[in-house]
Every structure is written in C-alpha cells, then in structure tokens.
Write a protein that holds these residues in place. Structure first.
Motif, mmCIF file in Angstrom:
data_model
loop_
_atom_site.group_PDB
_atom_site.id
_atom_site.type_symbol
_atom_site.label_atom_id
_atom_site.label_comp_id
_atom_site.label_asym_id
_atom_site.label_seq_id
_atom_site.Cartn_x
_atom_site.Cartn_y
_atom_site.Cartn_z
ATOM 1 N N UNK A 113 19.528 -19.160 -30.070
ATOM 2 C CA UNK A 113 20.669 -20.026 -29.735
ATOM 3 C C UNK A 113 21.691 -19.252 -28.917
ATOM 4 N N UNK A 114 21.987 -18.025 -29.335
ATOM 5 C CA UNK A 114 22.952 -17.206 -28.595
ATOM 6 C C UNK A 114 22.463 -16.934 -27.177
ATOM 7 N N UNK A 115 21.165 -16.698 -27.026
ATOM 8 C CA UNK A 115 20.613 -16.470 -25.694
ATOM 9 C C UNK A 115 20.752 -17.711 -24.825
ATOM 10 N N UNK A 116 20.529 -18.881 -25.430
ATOM 11 C CA UNK A 116 20.670 -20.136 -24.681
ATOM 12 C C UNK A 116 22.117 -20.347 -24.243
ATOM 13 N N UNK A 117 23.054 -20.128 -25.145
ATOM 14 C CA UNK A 117 24.476 -20.255 -24.814
ATOM 15 C C UNK A 117 24.840 -19.265 -23.704
ATOM 16 N N UNK A 118 24.248 -18.075 -23.772
ATOM 17 C CA UNK A 118 24.515 -17.048 -22.778
ATOM 18 C C UNK A 118 23.851 -17.304 -21.441
ATOM 19 N N UNK A 119 22.976 -18.291 -21.379
ATOM 20 C CA UNK A 119 22.245 -18.597 -20.151
ATOM 21 C C UNK A 119 22.821 -19.811 -19.422
ATOM 22 N N UNK A 120 23.203 -20.851 -20.165
ATOM 23 C CA UNK A 120 23.660 -22.104 -19.539
ATOM 24 C C UNK A 120 25.042 -21.913 -18.911
ATOM 25 N N UNK A 121 25.182 -22.188 -17.622
ATOM 26 C CA UNK A 121 26.464 -22.009 -16.935
ATOM 27 C C UNK A 121 27.438 -23.154 -17.249
ATOM 28 N N UNK A 122 28.187 -22.993 -18.330
ATOM 29 C CA UNK A 122 29.078 -24.074 -18.793
ATOM 30 C C UNK A 122 30.155 -24.410 -17.761
ATOM 31 N N UNK A 123 30.522 -23.453 -16.928
ATOM 32 C CA UNK A 123 31.584 -23.703 -15.951
ATOM 33 C C UNK A 123 31.202 -24.789 -14.946
ATOM 34 N N UNK A 124 29.915 -25.033 -14.781
ATOM 35 C CA UNK A 124 29.471 -26.048 -13.823
ATOM 36 C C UNK A 124 29.956 -27.444 -14.241
ATOM 37 N N UNK A 125 30.201 -27.633 -15.526
ATOM 38 C CA UNK A 125 30.648 -28.932 -16.024
ATOM 39 C C UNK A 125 32.151 -29.146 -15.849
ATOM 40 N N UNK A 126 32.840 -28.165 -15.296
ATOM 41 C CA UNK A 126 34.286 -28.226 -15.135
ATOM 42 C C UNK A 126 34.658 -28.314 -13.663
ATOM 43 N N UNK A 127 35.701 -29.078 -13.360
ATOM 44 C CA UNK A 127 36.281 -29.000 -12.023
ATOM 45 C C UNK A 127 36.752 -27.567 -11.799
ATOM 46 N N UNK A 128 36.668 -27.112 -10.560
ATOM 47 C CA UNK A 128 36.990 -25.711 -10.261
ATOM 48 C C UNK A 128 38.386 -25.329 -10.735
ATOM 49 N N UNK A 129 39.325 -26.275 -10.682
ATOM 50 C CA UNK A 129 40.701 -25.984 -11.088
ATOM 51 C C UNK A 129 40.795 -25.650 -12.580
ATOM 52 N N UNK A 130 39.829 -26.122 -13.358
ATOM 53 C CA UNK A 130 39.833 -25.894 -14.812
ATOM 54 C C UNK A 130 38.809 -24.839 -15.240
ATOM 55 N N UNK A 131 38.240 -24.110 -14.286
ATOM 56 C CA UNK A 131 37.146 -23.198 -14.587
ATOM 57 C C UNK A 131 37.522 -22.135 -15.617
ATOM 58 N N UNK A 132 38.791 -21.753 -15.657
ATOM 59 C CA UNK A 132 39.218 -20.721 -16.611
ATOM 60 C C UNK A 132 39.047 -21.166 -18.062
ATOM 61 N N UNK A 133 38.913 -22.479 -18.273
ATOM 62 C CA UNK A 133 38.735 -23.013 -19.630
ATOM 63 C C UNK A 133 37.264 -23.025 -20.066
ATOM 64 N N UNK A 134 36.353 -22.806 -19.126
ATOM 65 C CA UNK A 134 34.941 -23.085 -19.375
ATOM 66 C C UNK A 134 34.341 -22.249 -20.489
ATOM 67 N N UNK A 135 34.769 -20.993 -20.622
ATOM 68 C CA UNK A 135 34.152 -20.115 -21.614
ATOM 69 C C UNK A 135 35.095 -19.786 -22.762
#
Length: 220
Positions: free
Chosen positions: A30-52
């Motif tokens: 599970x940790x490897x999967x979380x570490x692989x999926x680029x969560x920031x892609x689901x955010x508008x660029x202006x909110x990217x700092x919130x992604x992780x």
C-alpha cells in the motif's frame, strides 16, 4: 505516463509515505502504491502545494479527494491481492482507483455523478491507468451485473442499510470496507464473508466522508 512528475513531486510523495508510516500504516504494498500515484495530477496547479499534505481536498461537484491516510487505511484492510476483482463505490477523483490498480486489482468503479465519472476516466487515461469498467449509477446498490467481487470498497459515508446489499455481492472470502454512520461521522467497518451463511464484522476508528447517495444511501 503522460503527466508531469518531477523529482520534487517524487520527494513530496516520499515525505507523505513517511508520515503514513508514522500514523501506523505498515502495509508495504500500500505504501509503495501511495508512493507511486502522482496525487498532484488531481489538483489544479495553483493548489499543487496541497497535493501531498495528509488531508482531504475539495474537487468538482461538491466532493473531495480523500485524505491519503484514509485511502491507505481502507486499501490496507481491504487486503487486495493481484488479480482481485474489486468494486469501488464512489469513483470521485479517481485517486483511490489508481491506488487499487497499483495493487494489481481489476477495478469496477461506479460513480453517482456522471461529470465526476467522465473526469476521472479522462484523468486516469492521461496517467496511464485503466479501470475495467467506469459506471455511472447508484453505487449504494452495488453492481450485480459484474458480481461477485473479491472486495468492495465504499468511499462515501453510508447508512447501515447499504451493508446487506453490498455484502450479498461478495464472493466467499470477500471483504467489504465501508464507513457506516450518519451524515457527519462514520465508523470504518470491515465485513468478511466467510461463507454464504457466515460473516465476520470488524469495526475501526471514526472517519468523516461525503454522503453516499442512492436508494440504500442518503437520498439527494
């Protein structure tokens, strides 16, 4: 993967994974999967700092992308094995679906709101992920057409009446992970269908999800 995923993003994911370990997530797959999926892609660029950051965040249609800890916790207790057929109730952003796919699941995902389903399907395609089925409909009723499932994961807060209909769609040995409660707080519940006549119920901590809409959910 046709998305921007920089060293900075990967470093932020490693930091997130460390936080999840500190919070008690020990499942390395599970940790490897979380570490692989680029969560920031689901955010508008202006909110990217919130992604992780380990928090939920608003998306379209009054919904949220789930907190990473919640995604990790549900994925952990779902006990996904490669090749498992999993029904995801509540496609939402598509982030949880990506984690399930990274774990090797065959995912049927159903979303109440067509706009979210279409956005998620487009997003996952751009990222190189592909669920088996993207469905629009009443996930509180499950999806009998593709049952039975090795696992069902519900990503919205449900009333107790949703449990029975979803449990019926599990294979023997299958697991249902569902947050059950009222409109503000739910307790995470795991139902293991040992056989057609025996189930085992486990309860975990309280969580807060958006409401599950539908006939066996909360009426819109």
């Amino acid at each position: 993967m046709g998305v921007k995923d920089s060293y900075k993003h990967k470093g932020m994911r490693r930091s997130l994974v460390r936080k999840l370990r500190e919070k008690g997530i020990a499942n390395e797959r599970v940790l490897e999967a979380i570490g692989t999926v680029p969560r920031h892609v689901f955010f508008d660029e202006i909110f990217e700092s919130h992604a992780y950051q380990d928090k939920a965040f608003p998306i379209a249609e009054g919904q949220t992308i789930s907190q990473p800890y919640t995604v990790a916790f549900q994925s952990d207790i779902l006990e996904v094995k490669p090749g498992d057929k999993i029904l995801e109730v509540g496609t939402g952003s598509g982030y949880q679906c990506c984690v399930l796919l990274e774990l090797g699941a065959e995912v049927v995902t159903i979303e109440y709101k067509e706009k979210l389903s279409l956005l998620a399907q487009k997003m996952l395609g751009q990222m190189g992920y592909q669920a088996s089925r993207y469905l629009v409909g009443d996930g509180s009723l499950g999806c009998q057409e593709y049952a039975p499932y090795d696992g069902i994961i519900v990503t919205a807060g449900a009333p107790i009446q949703a449990v029975e209909v979803l449990t019926a769609q599990l294979k023997p040995g299958g697991r249902l992970i569902i947050p059950v409660g009222d409109l503000t707080t739910q307790r995470m519940v795991k139902i293991t269908k040992v056989s057609e006549s025996q189930i085992v119920k486990e309860e975990f901590n309280n969580f807060a999800f958006v409401p599950l809409l539908g006939d066996k959910g909360w009426k819109k």
